[in-house]
Write a protein that holds these residues in place. Structure first.
Motif, PDB file in Angstrom:
ATOM      1  N   ASP A  91      -2.715   0.205 -12.812  1.00  0.00           N
ATOM      2  CA  ASP A  91      -3.729   1.264 -12.622  1.00  0.00           C
ATOM      3  C   ASP A  91      -3.756   1.851 -11.219  1.00  0.00           C
ATOM      4  O   ASP A  91      -4.059   3.016 -11.040  1.00  0.00           O
ATOM      5  N   HIS A  92      -3.453   1.008 -10.191  1.00  0.00           N
ATOM      6  CA  HIS A  92      -3.650   1.473  -8.814  1.00  0.00           C
ATOM      7  C   HIS A  92      -2.588   2.447  -8.327  1.00  0.00           C
ATOM      8  O   HIS A  92      -2.725   3.027  -7.254  1.00  0.00           O
ATOM      9  N   LYS A 103       0.872  -1.176   0.000  1.00  0.00           N
ATOM     10  CA  LYS A 103       0.000   0.000   0.000  1.00  0.00           C
ATOM     11  C   LYS A 103       0.911   1.228   0.000  1.00  0.00           C
ATOM     12  O   LYS A 103       1.986   1.209   0.595  1.00  0.00           O
TER      13      LYS A 103
END
Ligand code: ADE
Length: 273
Positions: free
Chosen positions: A236-237, A103
């Motif tokens: 994409d993230h 993350k």
């Protein structure tokens, strides 16, 4: 139980170029350390011997929370043992793969620690030259510990950190290491590798590992041609700010690549500066 100086040697933590790295426990104080065992027999030529000497010389001068500490060097008849801080959290590589990718908040903290360590090195006129996921460990609090200074080198003046020895792993190596034949700017080479590492943290894979003409990535010349001709692609993230930072670092021309200072003030990192 095998003794080594004041330590008992336990299991193998990893395999180095010159021998094993073992977990050691101090027989009196119980302190855990990582002992890099270098077989004297493996230092038959001068190049290898001076590499180990240089690693020890560099490690002696370093004291930073994100750089492996060297506590001692133990000489025996068969081995040179480099006694290092034990990084109990394992490899960053495994931490990334266990989560597929990190993350951004987690990556920001870890990457800021990596950059803090690299800034410290460069300010001491030392370049690592082999920064890669395998050389980044975690301590028990999940802080980055930079290890393996076998390719590290000193430069005398900040303005002339030009070097001639080609080092490191192809997938993390800056293109100028192969493309040009002459001197290169050592600190810029570390920035490229940090860019590859950040890309891997955020995506779970390496940025230039998908050339259909070079599926194993083992043809270095093809790898460099691919880097020079391929636009960086992102999953994409990955956020626009993270992409912006990566695009400043993974610039093939080292003269146009960003500096450590520019990374530290980048908005993607500023909360962790
Ligand atoms: N493997 C190689 N070096 C290490 C260290 N310092 N701590 C833990 N594992 C390691």
């Amino acid at each position: 139980m095998v003794g080594f100086g004041p330590y008992v040697l336990l299991h193998t933590l990893g395999e180095g170029e010159f021998g094993k790295v073992k977990l050691g426990v101090h027989t009196e104080f119980g302190v855990e350390v990582a002992i890099k065992l270098i077989r004297r027999g493996s230092l038959d030529d001068e190049v290898r011997a001076s590499k180990v000497e240089r690693e020890i010389d560099v490690l002696k001068t370093l004291r930073h929370p994100n750089i492996v500490r060297m506590f001692d060097v133990i000489d025996t008849e068969k081995y040179i043992g480099i006694v290092l801080e034990f990084a109990g959290g394992g490899e960053l590589f495994d931490h990334i793969l266990a989560n597929r990718y990190l993350k951004e908040k987690d990556a920001q903290k870890l990457f800021a620690q990596l950059i803090s360590g690299v800034d410290y090195l460069h300010k001491k006129h030392i370049v690592h030259r082999d920064l890669k996921l395998e050389n980044l460990l975690l301590d028990k609090h999940r802080n980055i510990i930079i290890t393996d200074f076998g390719f590290a080198n000193r430069f005398n003046h900040a303005s002339d950190d030009l070097m001639a020895t080609s080092c490191g792993s192809p997938c993390y190596a800056a293109p100028e290491l192969v493309v040009s034949e002459g001197l290169y700017v050592g600190s810029a080479v570390d920035i490229w590798s940090c860019g590859v590492i950040l890309y891997a943290m955020l995506s779970g894979y390496l940025p230039y590992d998908d050339d259909p003409n070079n599926p194993e990535g083992d043809n270095i010349n093809l790898l460099y041609k691919y880097i020079m001709t391929t636009k960086l692609n992102f999953p994409d993230h990955i956020s626009p700010l993270a992409r912006h930072l990566l695009q400043m670092m993974l610039v093939p021309n080292p003269e146009h690549r960003c500096t450590v200072q520019e990374i530290m003030v980048h908005p993607w990192l500023s909360a962790h500066a």
